[in-house]
Structures are given as structure tokens and as C-alpha cells.
Motif scaffolding. Structure first.
Motif, PDB file in Angstrom:
ATOM      1  N   PRO A 134      28.798 -10.874  34.107  1.00  0.00           N
ATOM      2  CA  PRO A 134      27.582 -11.543  33.574  1.00  0.00           C
ATOM      3  C   PRO A 134      26.691 -12.726  34.212  1.00  0.00           C
ATOM      4  CG  PRO A 134      29.786 -12.718  32.728  1.00  0.00           C
ATOM      5  CD  PRO A 134      30.066 -11.339  33.560  1.00  0.00           C
ATOM      6  N   GLN A 135      27.292 -12.672  35.494  1.00  0.00           N
ATOM      7  CA  GLN A 135      26.648 -13.519  36.743  1.00  0.00           C
ATOM      8  C   GLN A 135      25.097 -12.796  36.849  1.00  0.00           C
ATOM      9  OE1 GLN A 135      29.374 -11.620  37.086  1.00  0.00           O
ATOM     10  NE2 GLN A 135      29.175 -10.839  39.354  1.00  0.00           N
ATOM     11  N   HIS A 136      25.082 -11.466  36.549  1.00  0.00           N
ATOM     12  CA  HIS A 136      23.867 -10.969  36.734  1.00  0.00           C
ATOM     13  C   HIS A 136      22.724 -10.693  35.888  1.00  0.00           C
ATOM     14  CE1 HIS A 136      25.777 -10.035  40.431  1.00  0.00           C
ATOM     15  NE2 HIS A 136      26.602  -9.044  39.915  1.00  0.00           N
ATOM     16  N   ARG A 137      21.619 -10.662  36.020  1.00  0.00           N
ATOM     17  CA  ARG A 137      20.558 -10.195  35.025  1.00  0.00           C
ATOM     18  C   ARG A 137      20.207  -8.766  35.191  1.00  0.00           C
ATOM     19  NH1 ARG A 137      17.104 -13.261  36.913  1.00  0.00           N
ATOM     20  NH2 ARG A 137      17.707 -15.091  35.839  1.00  0.00           N
ATOM     21  N   TYR A 138      20.327  -7.904  34.084  1.00  0.00           N
ATOM     22  CA  TYR A 138      20.257  -6.594  34.257  1.00  0.00           C
ATOM     23  C   TYR A 138      18.912  -6.234  33.534  1.00  0.00           C
ATOM     24  CZ  TYR A 138      24.990  -6.982  34.871  1.00  0.00           C
ATOM     25  OH  TYR A 138      26.396  -7.219  35.854  1.00  0.00           O
ATOM     26  N   LEU A 139      18.054  -5.499  34.214  1.00  0.00           N
ATOM     27  CA  LEU A 139      16.860  -4.823  33.849  1.00  0.00           C
ATOM     28  C   LEU A 139      16.776  -3.130  33.599  1.00  0.00           C
ATOM     29  CD1 LEU A 139      15.891  -7.755  34.829  1.00  0.00           C
ATOM     30  CD2 LEU A 139      13.820  -6.734  35.922  1.00  0.00           C
ATOM     31  N   PHE A 140      16.493  -2.890  32.609  1.00  0.00           N
ATOM     32  CA  PHE A 140      16.445  -1.370  32.011  1.00  0.00           C
ATOM     33  C   PHE A 140      15.105  -1.031  31.880  1.00  0.00           C
ATOM     34  CE2 PHE A 140      20.226  -3.490  30.623  1.00  0.00           C
ATOM     35  CZ  PHE A 140      21.214  -2.490  31.229  1.00  0.00           C
ATOM     36  N   LEU A 141      14.761   0.364  32.228  1.00  0.00           N
ATOM     37  CA  LEU A 141      13.294   0.916  32.205  1.00  0.00           C
ATOM     38  C   LEU A 141      13.409   2.273  31.645  1.00  0.00           C
ATOM     39  CD1 LEU A 141      10.538  -0.002  32.391  1.00  0.00           C
ATOM     40  CD2 LEU A 141      10.510   0.857  34.672  1.00  0.00           C
ATOM     41  N   THR A 142      12.518   2.471  30.760  1.00  0.00           N
ATOM     42  CA  THR A 142      12.672   4.216  30.150  1.00  0.00           C
ATOM     43  C   THR A 142      11.186   4.487  29.752  1.00  0.00           C
ATOM     44  OG1 THR A 142      13.724   5.513  28.473  1.00  0.00           O
ATOM     45  CG2 THR A 142      13.015   3.138  27.646  1.00  0.00           C
ATOM     46  N   LYS A 143      11.096   5.818  29.625  1.00  0.00           N
ATOM     47  CA  LYS A 143       9.894   6.527  28.880  1.00  0.00           C
ATOM     48  C   LYS A 143      10.301   6.677  27.511  1.00  0.00           C
ATOM     49  CE  LYS A 143       7.531   7.572  33.226  1.00  0.00           C
ATOM     50  NZ  LYS A 143       8.376   7.438  34.229  1.00  0.00           N
ATOM     51  N   ASN A 144      11.349   6.462  26.991  1.00  0.00           N
ATOM     52  CA  ASN A 144      11.770   7.067  25.729  1.00  0.00           C
ATOM     53  C   ASN A 144      12.449   5.768  24.946  1.00  0.00           C
ATOM     54  OD1 ASN A 144      12.591   8.664  23.724  1.00  0.00           O
ATOM     55  ND2 ASN A 144      14.692   8.787  24.367  1.00  0.00           N
ATOM     56  N   PRO A 145      11.385   4.808  24.717  1.00  0.00           N
ATOM     57  CA  PRO A 145      11.778   3.640  24.209  1.00  0.00           C
ATOM     58  C   PRO A 145      12.470   3.800  22.780  1.00  0.00           C
ATOM     59  CG  PRO A 145       9.435   3.789  24.100  1.00  0.00           C
ATOM     60  CD  PRO A 145       9.811   4.831  25.122  1.00  0.00           C
ATOM     61  N   ALA A 146      12.158   5.017  22.154  1.00  0.00           N
ATOM     62  CA  ALA A 146      12.729   5.141  20.688  1.00  0.00           C
ATOM     63  C   ALA A 146      14.071   5.175  20.995  1.00  0.00           C
ATOM     64  CB  ALA A 146      12.330   6.731  20.220  1.00  0.00           C
ATOM     65  N   ARG A 147      14.817   5.281  21.970  1.00  0.00           N
ATOM     66  CA  ARG A 147      16.139   5.435  22.066  1.00  0.00           C
ATOM     67  C   ARG A 147      16.874   3.855  21.923  1.00  0.00           C
ATOM     68  NH1 ARG A 147      19.703   8.878  24.759  1.00  0.00           N
ATOM     69  NH2 ARG A 147      22.013   8.389  23.880  1.00  0.00           N
ATOM     70  N   TYR A 148      16.132   2.833  22.337  1.00  0.00           N
ATOM     71  CA  TYR A 148      16.070   1.549  22.367  1.00  0.00           C
ATOM     72  C   TYR A 148      16.357   1.185  20.714  1.00  0.00           C
ATOM     73  CZ  TYR A 148      14.732   0.229  27.070  1.00  0.00           C
ATOM     74  OH  TYR A 148      14.575   0.158  28.321  1.00  0.00           O
ATOM     75  N   MET A 149      15.264   1.774  19.964  1.00  0.00           N
ATOM     76  CA  MET A 149      15.281   1.354  18.558  1.00  0.00           C
ATOM     77  C   MET A 149      16.400   2.107  17.875  1.00  0.00           C
ATOM     78  SD  MET A 149      10.942   1.768  17.535  1.00  0.00           S
ATOM     79  CE  MET A 149      10.789   3.277  18.826  1.00  0.00           C
ATOM     80  N   GLU A 150      16.922   3.178  18.140  1.00  0.00           N
ATOM     81  CA  GLU A 150      17.977   3.941  17.633  1.00  0.00           C
ATOM     82  C   GLU A 150      19.121   3.073  18.058  1.00  0.00           C
ATOM     83  OE1 GLU A 150      18.149   7.643  19.383  1.00  0.00           O
ATOM     84  OE2 GLU A 150      16.535   8.374  18.639  1.00  0.00           O
ATOM     85  N   LEU A 151      19.495   2.477  19.148  1.00  0.00           N
ATOM     86  CA  LEU A 151      20.704   1.708  19.623  1.00  0.00           C
ATOM     87  C   LEU A 151      20.602   0.560  18.814  1.00  0.00           C
ATOM     88  CD1 LEU A 151      20.747   2.576  23.178  1.00  0.00           C
ATOM     89  CD2 LEU A 151      22.393   3.496  21.526  1.00  0.00           C
ATOM     90  N   ALA A 152      19.422  -0.276  18.719  1.00  0.00           N
ATOM     91  CA  ALA A 152      19.434  -1.545  17.923  1.00  0.00           C
ATOM     92  C   ALA A 152      19.526  -1.520  16.593  1.00  0.00           C
ATOM     93  CB  ALA A 152      17.831  -2.118  18.299  1.00  0.00           C
ATOM     94  N   SER A 153      19.160  -0.362  15.981  1.00  0.00           N
ATOM     95  CA  SER A 153      19.457  -0.168  14.602  1.00  0.00           C
ATOM     96  C   SER A 153      20.923  -0.039  14.079  1.00  0.00           C
ATOM     97  CB  SER A 153      18.539   0.738  13.961  1.00  0.00           C
ATOM     98  OG  SER A 153      19.226   2.192  14.564  1.00  0.00           O
ATOM     99  N   THR A 154      21.652   0.289  15.031  1.00  0.00           N
ATOM    100  CA  THR A 154      23.067   0.548  14.619  1.00  0.00           C
ATOM    101  C   THR A 154      23.956  -0.540  15.344  1.00  0.00           C
ATOM    102  OG1 THR A 154      23.320   2.069  16.807  1.00  0.00           O
ATOM    103  CG2 THR A 154      22.852   2.966  14.386  1.00  0.00           C
ATOM    104  N   GLY A 155      23.209  -1.638  15.920  1.00  0.00           N
ATOM    105  CA  GLY A 155      23.976  -2.776  16.424  1.00  0.00           C
ATOM    106  C   GLY A 155      24.572  -2.584  17.917  1.00  0.00           C
ATOM    107  N   LEU A 156      24.073  -1.508  18.563  1.00  0.00           N
ATOM    108  CA  LEU A 156      24.854  -1.007  19.868  1.00  0.00           C
ATOM    109  C   LEU A 156      23.997  -1.541  20.921  1.00  0.00           C
ATOM    110  CD1 LEU A 156      25.975   2.573  19.194  1.00  0.00           C
ATOM    111  CD2 LEU A 156      27.252   0.462  19.046  1.00  0.00           C
ATOM    112  N   LEU A 157      22.719  -2.211  20.961  1.00  0.00           N
ATOM    113  CA  LEU A 157      21.936  -2.651  22.079  1.00  0.00           C
ATOM    114  C   LEU A 157      21.990  -4.035  22.298  1.00  0.00           C
ATOM    115  CD1 LEU A 157      19.763  -1.491  23.687  1.00  0.00           C
ATOM    116  CD2 LEU A 157      18.046  -2.581  22.376  1.00  0.00           C
ATOM    117  N   PRO A 158      22.893  -4.735  23.171  1.00  0.00           N
ATOM    118  CA  PRO A 158      23.077  -6.008  23.368  1.00  0.00           C
ATOM    119  C   PRO A 158      21.938  -6.752  23.440  1.00  0.00           C
ATOM    120  CG  PRO A 158      24.421  -4.658  25.071  1.00  0.00           C
ATOM    121  CD  PRO A 158      23.349  -3.666  24.441  1.00  0.00           C
TER     122      PRO A 158
END
Length: 266
Positions: A134-158
């Protein structure tokens, strides 16, 4: 993990490599082609990808000069043993935990971790590895942001404060994602078209904006106009969204007009 020339992060970390997007401007594909392949002991030659998806629990090796002969003392770890095929390097998962110095880490600079072809297990394992350091900052980047939404809707996106989720949007018709519960940003790089200030303009909704021009082969004919950049910056600043302009824009807007804003520093 590796040091990087990417201006908005300290390190890159690639527990996954490879991608199935077909972007003509992709620097990752070009770089992978230079260092692709692995040594095949049975055929005594260097081989590459086969179009599949691969998981590695330990590294594979290649001849450091890519030559088809017994690698022996000339062996080096193969960074892209299956070329640009999606590959999960499970043995790299502990790398952030080994680095004590707090860093801003771009996760999967040589892949799209949220591509439709990526198994959920890969993503979950990467998130777990991030939370162990947790000492680091993590940056993710995608061309498929729908996957973020899918993960967030199921509580799997931190929703951790040191996780930042970015969407690449090179044209105004590309999808992006923003959330009231997650740190989000948009990377408009390369900027290939003008973004109208009206309508669903991404720079007004996310927590950070990265702007950049196309580089590499063919980039001369695909440079953004100065007024496109200025319009996006005006839209972002009007709503208090920090803007980070990459060096590729210096020749377009001038060094004196470059913005280097980081949301965690404001």
C-alpha cells in the motif's frame, strides 16, 4: 518493475503483457516486436506467440541477441516470450512489495489488463498484489472502460485512495469511465480529433486529465491543433480538474504553456 520515461509516473510494472486491440499508433506493439520470443530447446530456435493466452509461473529465456543457437551464457529473461499474445507473468506479482520507496506505478504499460480477453483471476491477483504494497500509488489505463463498470457493479473494483482508473480516449466518440467512489482519469493521448466542450466531455467529469500528441511512425500527419488543446484545458480548469501535458505537446503549445498537474499534489 522498471524505471520509465513516462512523465506522469515513477515506475512501470507489467504482471501482464500483450493486447488484442488493433491501434495503429501502439508503441507497446512496436517495442514488443523488438524483444519478442523465447528459446525452444527442442527445435533449437527462437519462437514467438501462437495467438493464445498464456500464464507463466516462472520466467522463460531467450538469446540476448535473438540468435538461433544454444543460448548458454547468452541467455536473458524473455520479457515477451509469446510476443504480443496476452500473457500473465505470475512470478512478477511480488515486485511492488519488494520496493520500499513509495512510488507512482503505471500498471501494465505493455498490456490492457481490462481487455475483454483478460480472465477475472488475472485482475484479482494484480489487485491483491497492489494491496499487499500500500505504500505505492497504482495507475491503471484501459481502452475497455466497460470492464471497470462490470467490476465496480459487483464490488470487485477497489475503492482505495491509492488506486487510479484511467480510460484512453483519443477521439470524442470513445467511451470513458468516471465514478463518485473511485479515483478516475482520462488519457487523451494521442489526441486525434477535436473534443467539443458541450455534451459528454470527459475532462469535466474525471479527477485528472492527461493530454498528449501522437509520436512515432506516421505521427507528423496526426498532430492536434493548438486550439484543440487549449479548448480541452479550458474545460478542465473551469471545473477544477488537474491537467498533465506530455512533452509531445511542447512543439504545439510552447514550453511556457505546459501544465504538469498531479491530482495527489494539489
Amino acid at each position: 518493475m522498471n524505471g520509465t520515461k513516462i512523465e506522469w509516473c515513477d515506475m512501470t510494472w507489467n504482471p501482464a503483457t500483450g493486447c488484442r486491440h488493433d491501434c495503429g499508433y501502439c508503441y507497446s506493439r512496436r517495442m514488443t516486436a523488438r524483444f519478442s520470443g523465447r528459446w525452444d530447446e527442442e527445435r533449437l530456435r527462437t519462437v514467438g506467440g501462437d495467438g493464445g493466452i498464456h500464464v507463466l509461473d516462472k520466467p522463460l529465456f531467450r538469446h540476448k541477441n535473438g540468435k538461433n543457437r544454444d543460448i548458454g551464457v547468452h541467455s536473458v529473461i524473455a520479457p515477451f516470450p509469446f510476443g504480443f499474445d496476452p500473457t500473465f507473468h505470475r512470478y512478477r506479482l511480488d515486485e511492488p512489495d519488494k520496493r520500499d520507496k513509495a512510488s507512482t506505478i503505471f500498471v501494465c504499460s505493455m498490456a490492457d489488463l481490462f481487455g475483454a480477453w483478460v480472465p477475472d483471476e488475472w485482475i484479482a491477483d494484480v489487485f491483491d498484489a497492489c494491496r499487499k504494497a500500500p505504500q505505492h500509488r497504482y495507475l491503471f489505463l484501459t481502452k475497455n472502460p466497460a470492464r471497470y463498470m462490470e467490476l465496480a457493479s459487483t464490488g470487485l473494483l477497489p475503492e482505495d485512495d491509492n488506486f487510479w482508473y484511467g480510460s484512453t480516449a483519443t477521439t470524442p466518440d470513445m467511451e470513458f469511465w468516471w465514478s463518485e467512489h473511485h479515483n478516475t482519469f482520462v488519457s487523451i493521448e494521442p489526441m486525434l480529433e477535436e473534443f467539443p466542450s458541450s455534451g459528454d466531455c470527459p475532462v469535466k467529469k474525471v479527477g485528472w486529465v492527461i493530454l498528449g500528441a501522437m509520436t512515432g511512425p506516421g505521427s507528423k500527419d496526426h498532430q492536434p491543433r493548438r486550439e484543440w488543446v487549449e479548448s480541452l484545458v479550458a474545460d478542465a480548469t473551469s471545473t477544477g480538474v488537474p491537467v498533465f501535458m506530455k512533452d509531445s505537446l511542447i512543439s504545439i503549445v510552447g514550453k511556457e504553456n505546459m501544465l504538469r498537474e498531479l491530482p495527489w499534489m494539489t
